[in-house]
Design a protein around this motif. Structure first.
Motif, PDB file in Angstrom:
ATOM      1  N   HIS A  58      33.554  27.983 -16.179  1.00 48.38           N
ATOM      2  CA  HIS A  58      33.058  26.717 -15.822  1.00 48.38           C
ATOM      3  C   HIS A  58      31.554  27.339 -14.986  1.00 48.38           C
ATOM      4  O   HIS A  58      30.562  26.333 -15.404  1.00 48.38           O
ATOM      5  N   LYS A  65      39.812  24.341 -20.628  1.00 43.47           N
ATOM      6  CA  LYS A  65      40.886  23.576 -20.271  1.00 43.47           C
ATOM      7  C   LYS A  65      42.297  23.901 -21.072  1.00 43.47           C
ATOM      8  O   LYS A  65      42.167  24.258 -22.197  1.00 43.47           O
ATOM      9  N   ASP A  86      39.316  21.675 -12.572  1.00 42.91           N
ATOM     10  CA  ASP A  86      39.346  21.010 -13.571  1.00 42.91           C
ATOM     11  C   ASP A  86      39.557  21.650 -14.985  1.00 42.91           C
ATOM     12  O   ASP A  86      39.047  21.621 -16.063  1.00 42.91           O
ATOM     13  N   GLU A  89      43.465  19.604 -19.420  1.00 47.49           N
ATOM     14  CA  GLU A  89      43.272  18.516 -20.475  1.00 47.49           C
ATOM     15  C   GLU A  89      44.235  17.431 -20.382  1.00 47.49           C
ATOM     16  O   GLU A  89      44.104  16.292 -20.464  1.00 47.49           O
ATOM     17  N   ARG A 103      42.713  12.993 -10.006  1.00 45.86           N
ATOM     18  CA  ARG A 103      42.047  13.401 -11.269  1.00 45.86           C
ATOM     19  C   ARG A 103      42.653  12.548 -12.405  1.00 45.86           C
ATOM     20  O   ARG A 103      41.825  11.808 -13.198  1.00 45.86           O
ATOM     21  N   ALA A 106      41.283   9.001 -11.607  1.00 47.25           N
ATOM     22  CA  ALA A 106      39.716   8.993 -11.890  1.00 47.25           C
ATOM     23  C   ALA A 106      39.462   8.898 -13.382  1.00 47.25           C
ATOM     24  O   ALA A 106      38.248   8.936 -13.850  1.00 47.25           O
ATOM     25  N   GLY A 107      40.504   8.971 -14.290  1.00 50.24           N
ATOM     26  CA  GLY A 107      40.017   9.002 -15.688  1.00 50.24           C
ATOM     27  C   GLY A 107      39.547  10.656 -15.911  1.00 50.24           C
ATOM     28  O   GLY A 107      39.263  10.732 -17.136  1.00 50.24           O
ATOM     29  N   GLN A 108      39.828  11.681 -15.347  1.00 51.48           N
ATOM     30  CA  GLN A 108      39.312  12.791 -15.612  1.00 51.48           C
ATOM     31  C   GLN A 108      40.453  13.725 -16.333  1.00 51.48           C
ATOM     32  O   GLN A 108      39.966  15.052 -16.699  1.00 51.48           O
ATOM     33  N   MET A 109      41.749  13.303 -16.123  1.00 42.00           N
ATOM     34  CA  MET A 109      42.625  14.104 -16.802  1.00 42.00           C
ATOM     35  C   MET A 109      43.790  13.199 -17.538  1.00 42.00           C
ATOM     36  O   MET A 109      44.002  12.189 -16.917  1.00 42.00           O
ATOM     37  N   ASP A 110      43.951  13.688 -18.460  1.00 45.72           N
ATOM     38  CA  ASP A 110      45.058  12.837 -19.558  1.00 45.72           C
ATOM     39  C   ASP A 110      46.397  13.104 -18.828  1.00 45.72           C
ATOM     40  O   ASP A 110      46.606  14.084 -18.551  1.00 45.72           O
TER      41      ASP A 110
END
Length: 503
Positions: A58, A65, A86, A89, A103, A106-110
């Protein structure tokens, strides 16, 4: 430098390498099956090395991911480390790490929250996509690629079978006295070729003490010497003791009524201080020769085994405090005769749960007046941990308890509400609701009867008048009188909390 003492296969000994070298074999964009179940038996070195590799990628501006599949929750060295950089995924089927949770919300990880009994079969069915790599902790690698499992089994059998490539972490910390404690069943089949699983008592052993593995798929072996994430259990508080007392009183009554045998039926319990309080209460109860068929063996259950109250316990993982783990290791030869660890597809199998007549006791976040239970979401939209195995047991148990203190956040939140903000267990699967205030036996009751009993027995006195008022007005004003609700008010308690900090 490690000496390979627990890698007994001479060919596989040549695949020993560092965690960094093993992590370099995991590319971006793949699905990785990791061992681990409630902080037991998870890989401890490779995920950390992989997190460092992801962070470096990164920093170079390169995407990196992976999908992470486990048995259940793991630990900061796995979930926390990968989430912090991060690197995840998609996560499934259960998590409890604060960074991971942050996360996700916060909608940053499914995140896919799945019944634990479904995971292995969904992978076999191909519902979840392809499993590329498995990273599995074991206590030893034996000749021919046989693996001695460590402190959990979880989904490891499926990961080893389904993954294209396998990385093994051999942890020298677990006692070799674990050998013989596991029972890995290889008789499950895909539809339409399924056969009955030959298990009729928690103590039945129907498989092998080892995990089987195609040695040609093993691409790396990493040696470690680290303890599991030991669970911290605080002494039972007054609310937990009261909840435990209500349950034990109820079980005593069921025995007197002839609906339970004197030694009860096999026990299942979720993880936590309330569950440990129940087992502490059972230790002082008149019940003897108890058995358990559960997911996780924790402090209270181990104490019952040690004192002789619990004659046998079947689980898929250990979830012990530091003190209980020390006791377990010191007396492992005795415990091996009374404890078995199985794959979670067996420990959580609905058919076996129904067959054995399990008494299931699980925690919840909130229940509504009609008996629907939310065990996963805060204020309807933020995941806490996941459904875990509670649904596997609740729907199929002989008796299904859901437990919680009646209020949370210092009295700002009522855990008994007009309508739950998220439904994990419908009223059809919930038989008994317990808080420190009392116990509501919902068996055989129609919705309006359930509402009266839940409010009377389980709600905190501070919130009880408001619940009674809501219910009385719903009886008058609801267009349908079978399950009366005021739809414009049913979730107003949650809305009010979000706006004001008080329900």
């Amino acid at each position: 430098m490690s000496d390979g003492a627990r890698v007994l296969d001479p060919v596989l000994k040549g695949k020993i390498m560092s965690a960094e070298e093993a992590a370099a074999l995991i590319p971006s964009g793949i699905n990785v099956g990791m061992s681990g179940f409630t902080g037991a038996g998870y890989p401890k070195a490779v995920p950390l090395a992989l997190a460092r590799r992801i962070a470096a990628a990164h920093e170079r501006g390169e995407p990196f991911k992976i999908g992470v599949w486990t048995g259940a929750s793991t630990a900061p060295e796995l979930d926390g480390a990968l989430a912090k950089v991060d690197g995840i995924e998609m996560r499934l089927p259960y998590q409890s790490d604060p960074t991971c949770r942050e996360r996700i919300n916060a909608g940053q990880m499914d995140y896919i929250d799945i019944h634990l009994s479904h995971v292995a079969q969904f992978v076999w069915f191909g519902f979840l996509g392809h499993l590329h790599v498995a990273v599995v902790e074991v206590a030893a690698v034996l000749e021919g690629g046989r693996l001695l499992p460590s402190t959990s089994v979880g989904n490891n059998k499926t990961w080893l079978d389904q993954a294209d490539k396998i990385i093994i972490e051999v942890n020298r910390h677990p006692s070799l006295g674990l050998e013989g404690m596991h029972d890995v069943y290889y008789g499950t089949r895909l539809p339409p070729h399924r056969q009955p699983i030959p298990l009729t008592h928690p103590s039945d052993r129907i498989g092998t003490p080892y995990l089987e593995c195609d040695p040609s798929k093993i691409i790396a072996i990493v040696e470690t010497d680290q303890p599991d994430r030991n669970t911290v259990f605080t002494p039972p508080d007054e609310n937990s003791r009261l909840i435990a007392g209500h349950i034990i009183e109820f079980l005593t009554h069921e025995v007197k009524k002839g609906r339970l045998p004197e030694n009860l039926l096999p026990l299942q319990s979720g993880v936590g201080n309330v569950a440990n309080a129940v087992f502490a209460g059972l230790k002082e109860s008149p019940f003897e020769n108890l058995t358990a068929y559960t997911e996780v063996l924790q402090d209270g259950m181990l104490d019952l085994v040690a004192c002789g109250k619990l004659s046998f316990a079947s689980a898929t993982a250990l979830s012990l405090s530091h003190e209980a783990a020390a006791t377990f290791n010191a007396k492992i030869d005795d415990f091996r005769k009374k404890i078995v660890l199985r794959p979670q597809e067996i420990s959580n199998h609905p058919e076996i749960i129904r067959r054995l007549g399990i008494i299931a006791m699980n925690g919840m976040i909130e229940a509504d007046i009609y008996g629907n239970v939310n065990s996963t979401h805060i204020m309807g939209s933020s995941i806490m941990n996941g459904i875990g195995g509670s649904g596997d047991f609740a729907r199929n148990a002989y008796l299904s308890f859901f437990m919680t203190p009646s209020q949370a956040k210092g009295g700002a939140i009522s855990c008994i509400v007009p309508m739950v903000s998220h439904v994990d267990h419908t009223e059809h699967d919930v038989q008994v609701i317990v808080t420190e205030q009392g116990l509501a036996d919902l068996r055989g009751l129609a919705p309006k009867q359930r509402a009266k009993l839940v409010i009377e027995k389980c709600a905190h006195p501070h919130f009880r008048p408001a619940l009674e008022d809501y219910y009385r007005r719903a009886l008058r004003e609801s267009p349908g009188r079978h399950t009366p609700h005021l739809l414009d008010e049913a979730l107003s308690w949650h809305s009010r909390y979000l706006k004001t900090g008080m329900m």
